[in-house]
Write a protein that holds these residues in place. Structure first.
Motif, PDB file in Angstrom:
ATOM      1  N   SER A 255     -32.986  13.967 -12.598  1.00 16.05           N
ATOM      2  CA  SER A 255     -31.808  13.386 -11.932  1.00 16.05           C
ATOM      3  C   SER A 255     -31.797  13.741 -10.458  1.00 16.05           C
ATOM      4  CB  SER A 255     -30.516  13.911 -12.563  1.00 16.05           C
ATOM      5  OG  SER A 255     -30.460  13.624 -13.917  1.00 16.05           O
ATOM      6  N   ALA A 256     -32.072  15.028 -10.165  1.00 16.84           N
ATOM      7  CA  ALA A 256     -32.041  15.479  -8.775  1.00 16.84           C
ATOM      8  C   ALA A 256     -33.171  14.826  -7.991  1.00 16.84           C
ATOM      9  CB  ALA A 256     -32.143  16.997  -8.704  1.00 16.84           C
ATOM     10  N   ASN A 257     -34.362  14.765  -8.581  1.00 14.81           N
ATOM     11  CA  ASN A 257     -35.506  14.191  -7.878  1.00 14.81           C
ATOM     12  C   ASN A 257     -35.281  12.738  -7.487  1.00 14.81           C
ATOM     13  OD1 ASN A 257     -36.936  16.521  -7.942  1.00 14.81           O
ATOM     14  ND2 ASN A 257     -38.376  15.883  -9.523  1.00 14.81           N
ATOM     15  N   VAL A 258     -34.730  11.961  -8.420  1.00 15.79           N
ATOM     16  CA  VAL A 258     -34.585  10.535  -8.111  1.00 15.79           C
ATOM     17  C   VAL A 258     -33.515  10.349  -7.041  1.00 15.79           C
ATOM     18  CG1 VAL A 258     -32.971  10.037  -9.994  1.00 15.79           C
ATOM     19  CG2 VAL A 258     -34.379   8.233  -9.083  1.00 15.79           C
ATOM     20  N   LEU A 259     -32.512  11.237  -7.061  1.00 13.28           N
ATOM     21  CA  LEU A 259     -31.497  11.208  -6.009  1.00 13.28           C
ATOM     22  C   LEU A 259     -32.130  11.503  -4.652  1.00 13.28           C
ATOM     23  CD1 LEU A 259     -28.403  10.975  -5.664  1.00 13.28           C
ATOM     24  CD2 LEU A 259     -28.311  13.449  -5.788  1.00 13.28           C
ATOM     25  N   VAL A 260     -33.010  12.495  -4.635  1.00 19.05           N
ATOM     26  CA  VAL A 260     -33.697  12.867  -3.404  1.00 19.05           C
ATOM     27  C   VAL A 260     -34.569  11.715  -2.909  1.00 19.05           C
ATOM     28  CG1 VAL A 260     -35.455  14.393  -2.455  1.00 19.05           C
ATOM     29  CG2 VAL A 260     -33.635  15.341  -3.862  1.00 19.05           C
ATOM     30  N   MET A 261     -35.310  11.088  -3.850  1.00 19.78           N
ATOM     31  CA  MET A 261     -36.156   9.948  -3.473  1.00 19.78           C
ATOM     32  C   MET A 261     -35.337   8.878  -2.782  1.00 19.78           C
ATOM     33  SD  MET A 261     -38.446   9.286  -6.839  1.00 19.78           S
ATOM     34  CE  MET A 261     -38.865  10.691  -7.821  1.00 19.78           C
ATOM     35  N   LEU A 262     -34.221   8.522  -3.420  1.00 23.59           N
ATOM     36  CA  LEU A 262     -33.400   7.442  -2.885  1.00 23.59           C
ATOM     37  C   LEU A 262     -32.812   7.833  -1.533  1.00 23.59           C
ATOM     38  CD1 LEU A 262     -32.351   4.649  -3.485  1.00 23.59           C
ATOM     39  CD2 LEU A 262     -30.368   5.681  -4.556  1.00 23.59           C
ATOM     40  N   ALA A 263     -32.388   9.099  -1.427  1.00 20.25           N
ATOM     41  CA  ALA A 263     -31.782   9.538  -0.170  1.00 20.25           C
ATOM     42  C   ALA A 263     -32.814   9.563   0.948  1.00 20.25           C
ATOM     43  CB  ALA A 263     -31.153  10.913  -0.341  1.00 20.25           C
ATOM     44  N   LEU A 264     -34.032   9.977   0.631  1.00 21.55           N
ATOM     45  CA  LEU A 264     -35.083   9.988   1.650  1.00 21.55           C
ATOM     46  C   LEU A 264     -35.405   8.575   2.098  1.00 21.55           C
ATOM     47  CD1 LEU A 264     -37.663  12.681   0.481  1.00 21.55           C
ATOM     48  CD2 LEU A 264     -36.010  12.836   2.323  1.00 21.55           C
ATOM     49  N   GLY A 265     -35.441   7.646   1.133  1.00 22.94           N
ATOM     50  CA  GLY A 265     -35.762   6.264   1.474  1.00 22.94           C
ATOM     51  C   GLY A 265     -34.604   5.569   2.154  1.00 22.94           C
ATOM     52  N   GLY A 266     -33.400   5.825   1.660  1.00 23.08           N
ATOM     53  CA  GLY A 266     -32.218   5.151   2.194  1.00 23.08           C
ATOM     54  C   GLY A 266     -31.442   4.466   1.089  1.00 23.08           C
ATOM     55  N   THR A 267     -30.163   4.853   0.914  1.00 23.81           N
ATOM     56  CA  THR A 267     -29.368   4.245  -0.156  1.00 23.81           C
ATOM     57  C   THR A 267     -28.790   2.919   0.307  1.00 23.81           C
ATOM     58  OG1 THR A 267     -27.478   5.501   0.632  1.00 23.81           O
ATOM     59  CG2 THR A 267     -28.690   6.431  -1.214  1.00 23.81           C
ATOM     60  N   GLY A 268     -28.437   2.098  -0.661  1.00 24.00           N
ATOM     61  CA  GLY A 268     -27.814   0.821  -0.342  1.00 24.00           C
ATOM     62  C   GLY A 268     -28.758  -0.175   0.279  1.00 24.00           C
ATOM     63  N   ARG A 269     -30.046   0.093   0.170  1.00 20.83           N
ATOM     64  CA  ARG A 269     -31.052  -0.840   0.681  1.00 20.83           C
ATOM     65  C   ARG A 269     -32.166  -0.784  -0.350  1.00 20.83           C
ATOM     66  NH1 ARG A 269     -28.772   2.291   4.411  1.00 20.83           N
ATOM     67  NH2 ARG A 269     -28.529   1.474   6.515  1.00 20.83           N
ATOM     68  N   LEU A 270     -32.478  -1.894  -0.973  1.00 21.42           N
ATOM     69  CA  LEU A 270     -33.432  -1.826  -2.078  1.00 21.42           C
ATOM     70  C   LEU A 270     -34.791  -1.293  -1.631  1.00 21.42           C
ATOM     71  CD1 LEU A 270     -32.544  -5.107  -3.949  1.00 21.42           C
ATOM     72  CD2 LEU A 270     -31.897  -2.786  -4.532  1.00 21.42           C
ATOM     73  N   TYR A 271     -35.143  -1.550  -0.363  1.00 19.34           N
ATOM     74  CA  TYR A 271     -36.455  -1.069   0.094  1.00 19.34           C
ATOM     75  C   TYR A 271     -36.509   0.459   0.123  1.00 19.34           C
ATOM     76  CZ  TYR A 271     -37.015  -5.860   1.595  1.00 19.34           C
ATOM     77  OH  TYR A 271     -37.095  -7.207   1.617  1.00 19.34           O
ATOM     78  N   GLY A 272     -35.332   1.077   0.279  1.00 20.17           N
ATOM     79  CA  GLY A 272     -35.278   2.538   0.309  1.00 20.17           C
ATOM     80  C   GLY A 272     -35.870   3.139  -0.951  1.00 20.17           C
ATOM     81  N   ALA A 273     -35.604   2.495  -2.094  1.00 20.72           N
ATOM     82  CA  ALA A 273     -36.132   2.996  -3.357  1.00 20.72           C
ATOM     83  C   ALA A 273     -37.659   3.010  -3.332  1.00 20.72           C
ATOM     84  CB  ALA A 273     -35.633   2.138  -4.515  1.00 20.72           C
ATOM     85  N   PHE A 274     -38.246   1.971  -2.736  1.00 25.60           N
ATOM     86  CA  PHE A 274     -39.713   1.887  -2.672  1.00 25.60           C
ATOM     87  C   PHE A 274     -40.277   2.993  -1.785  1.00 25.60           C
ATOM     88  CE2 PHE A 274     -38.741  -2.255  -4.241  1.00 25.60           C
ATOM     89  CZ  PHE A 274     -39.850  -2.638  -4.970  1.00 25.60           C
ATOM     90  N   ILE A 275     -39.773   3.031  -0.543  1.00 29.61           N
ATOM     91  CA  ILE A 275     -40.293   4.014   0.419  1.00 29.61           C
ATOM     92  C   ILE A 275     -40.108   5.426  -0.109  1.00 29.61           C
ATOM     93  CG2 ILE A 275     -39.934   5.049   2.668  1.00 29.61           C
ATOM     94  CD1 ILE A 275     -39.638   2.584   3.912  1.00 29.61           C
ATOM     95  N   GLY A 276     -38.868   5.729  -0.567  1.00 35.06           N
ATOM     96  CA  GLY A 276     -38.552   7.084  -1.013  1.00 35.06           C
ATOM     97  C   GLY A 276     -39.403   7.520  -2.185  1.00 35.06           C
ATOM     98  N   ALA A 277     -39.523   6.638  -3.204  1.00 33.92           N
ATOM     99  CA  ALA A 277     -40.275   7.022  -4.401  1.00 33.92           C
ATOM    100  C   ALA A 277     -41.752   7.219  -4.071  1.00 33.92           C
ATOM    101  CB  ALA A 277     -40.099   5.969  -5.494  1.00 33.92           C
TER     102      ALA A 277
END
Lengths: 290, 339
Positions: B254-276
């Protein structure tokens, strides 16, 4: 007195001792959360720092228990004050998510630091001879250390309550929380009040970490492992409520101890079920903020 | 690259229409298959994490639901798909549907409790429900095999033809296709009336209520959909790895995926790609070198990201792009008005 009842009674006493320890560790977070509205996920990492400082000052400096624990508390308060002045100041204005991420990042750093410094083994702060042993009252056997723990937590709770309600610092603190702008206008140094409060919160965590190491052994992953315990006590109690944290600590301590003894098959399941049930009935905790 | 181009790109990143960037993503997916053959196993786990991060973005980034328990849905999907393969059918696609359905049920049930609250209490409730499921899986050893993990099931060839091979070629294509489908769904979702009200609720729930939106019902729908997507990620992981462990429900995930999304950028679908991608590649390398100091590095990265890139890498890119556009507007003939 029959044995089943004696068992129940000693379980409840154990549960109360465990609950008081939970209260001790989480009450610092209650204060920082209630006052500064910072979701401090590094709080139990501060408890771990306190535990390590107490342990090391006993092991390496040869200090006694009653000297080492205050040293640990003061040391952790200084570290906390330093971090408040630097890192925490960054996130006061950000969202809950930002605070969560920053503080969990801090917890990661502290964890890695202590793993490098202290190795991975589980340790606990040694109990002095004067606190060892049991008192026997009829069929009941009461551990002296647990009684000490209950007494110490009660003293902390009482002095916190008195400090908040009866001292001028408490009044300044409440003013800073309720209305920072007006507090500033009447000459209260709000940032200083916040720094001091945060340091006190860290000191309390350190006290809990050092005294509670018989229940929750000190290790580098302490800060992440027991974070959930601290957070649920605060959430069940009602955010920022001292009284609520006390009730929640006691309630969860007793429920957990009884659950593990009477339904061992369910293990840690019982406490989370209780948390879910309590928060469903009272979404804002046992003692909601008025 | 000229500035109008950059600002057009920044606008596209916000509006979530299909653009050239999506073609780049698709091309990268194809290129990975051909040029990174030795790393396909890692690539598959990256793809699965992207799906999970997309699911979290729907709940957290778009609807503003604060959660620290997204592993609950990943884990339910994984266990459901594993048990389905073990006891009912080894057909993979129906397994995905089962995983999504199981996670959606868990999402709807926990959502009833979670969405009545806000802030820290909400975080606690998501955490409590995930930990509850973890303890349940730990206790129900007869069904889940507890610590040992659920194993011993097989997965039938895809479409009855393509076996899951050792190199992970089939697994990769399978995961990539599922990811693209989820992504297309997510794009349509965030631009749909439901997705747009989600953003409205995130910005101001009271205003949305005044406008006559049934906030709670909408949030519950979004939470359930997000859970179903996370369940797909979990089911995919169960099918590809042939094992479901307790860590699928753990706090770390749970924490890791939150970190991934936060690093990539929330509220922007591309953030999930970059972050993960960033998180998975870095931690794969770092875990091989020194896991302890990786934790410290990750911590420092998080602290700096919160301070200097509160909207993640995508936010940084957008800020940079918008700044270029502003500077373009300040070109000589505009300067007098601007000052």
């Amino acid at each position: 007195m029959n044995t089943a009842f004696a068992t129940l009674l000693s379980l409840v006493i154990d549960g109360v001792a465990y609950g008081m320890m939970l209260f001790l560790i989480s009450v610092g977070l209650t204060i920082t959360l209630g006052v500064m509205r910072v979701v401090n996920l590094a709080h139990s990492a501060f408890a771990m720092i306190g535990g390590y400082l107490a342990l090391w000052s006993m092991q390496h400096a040869g200090l006694g228990f009653f000297v080492a624990v205050p040293i640990a508390v003061i040391g952790t308060m200084l570290i906390g004050a330093l971090l408040e002045r630097t890192l925490y100041r960054w996130v006061y204005a950000t969202s809950g998510l930002g605070q969560m991420l920053m503080t969990i990042g801090l917890a990661f750093v502290i964890t890695a630091l202590f793993k490098n410094l202290g190795g991975t083994q589980l340790q606990s702060v040694p109990i002095p001879p004067s606190l060892q042993g049991n008192w026997n009252v009829g069929p009941l056997s009461l551990s002296v250390y647990r009684a000490f723990l209950v007494g110490a937590s009660a003293a902390v709770g009482l002095s916190l309550w008195l400090g908040l309600e009866r001292t001028s610092f408490g009044a300044k603190l409440r003013a800073s929380v309720d209305n920072p702008r007006i507090a500033r206008c009447v000459g209260i140094d709000v940032p200083l009040v916040f720094s001091v409060t945060f340091a006190i919160g860290c000191g309390l965590a350190a006290l809990g970490g050092a005294l509670g190491s018989q229940f929750l052994p000190i290790e580098p992953y302490y800060g992440l492992k027991y974070l959930v315990h601290v957070l649920i006590v605060v959430a069940v109690g009602g955010l920022g409520s001292l009284r609520g944290s006390l009730y929640a600590g006691l309630l969860l301590g007793v429920i957990d101890t009884l659950g593990r003894y009477y339904v061992p098959a369910l293990g840690a399941f019982v406490i989370y079920l209780a948390v879910l049930a309590i928060l469903l009935i009272r979404p804002h905790g046992l003692v909601p903020r008025s | 690259m000229n500035t109008t181009h950059i600002s057009a790109m920044a606008g596209a990143l916000r509006r979530q229409r299909f653009t050239a960037i999506d073609a780049v993503i698709a091309a990268a997916l194809v290129a990975t298959f051909f040029f990174a053959e030795l790393y396909l196993a890692l690539a598959v786990s990256v793809l699965i994490m992207i799906i999970l991060a997309l699911s979290l973005d729907l709940a957290q980034g778009y609807a503003g639901i604060e959660t620290l328990g997204h592993a609950a849905f990943f884990g339910s999907g994984a266990y459901a798909a594993g048990l389905y393969a073990l006891h009912i059918s080894t057909e993979p696609f129906s397994g995905l549907v089962v995983g999504a359905a199981a996670a959606a049920i868990v999402g709807a049930l926990t959502g009833i409790a979670v969405l009545r609250t806000q802030g820290l209490t909400q975080i606690m409730l998501t955490l409590a429900s995930a930990t509850l499921l973890l303890e349940l899986a730990n206790v129900a050893k007869k069904v889940t095999m507890g610590d040992d993990g659920l194993t011993g099931y097989s997965i039938a060839p895809l479409l009855g033809r393509f076996e899951f091979d050792i190199q992970g070629r089939t697994a990769y294509v399978y995961a990539a296709v599922v990811l693209m489908l989820v992504y297309i769904f997510a794009k349509y979702f965030v631009n749909s009336p439901l997705g747009l009200t989600a953003q409205g609720i995130r910005e101001n729930p009271v205003r949305m209520r005044m406008l006559g939106v049934r906030v709670y019902a909408r949030l519950l729908a979004i939470y359930t959909i997000s859970a179903a997507v996370a369940g797909i990620a979990g089911a995919l992981s169960a099918q590809v790895n042939r094992i479901v462990g307790l860590d699928a429900l753990g706090f770390t995930l749970s924490a890791n995926v939150l970190v991934m999304l936060a690093l990539g950028g929330t509220g922007r679908l591309y953030g999930a790609f970059i972050g993960a991608v960033l998180f998975m590649l870095l931690s794969d390398r770092a875990a091989a070198v020194d896991p302890t100091n990786w934790l410290a590095a990750l911590g420092v990265l998080l602290i700096l990201a919160v301070r200097f890139a509160p909207d993640g890498l995508m936010g940084l890119i957008e800020r940079f792009a918008f700044k270029s556009r502003r500077e373009a507007a300040k070109s000589p003939n505009h300067r007098s008005q601007a000052r």
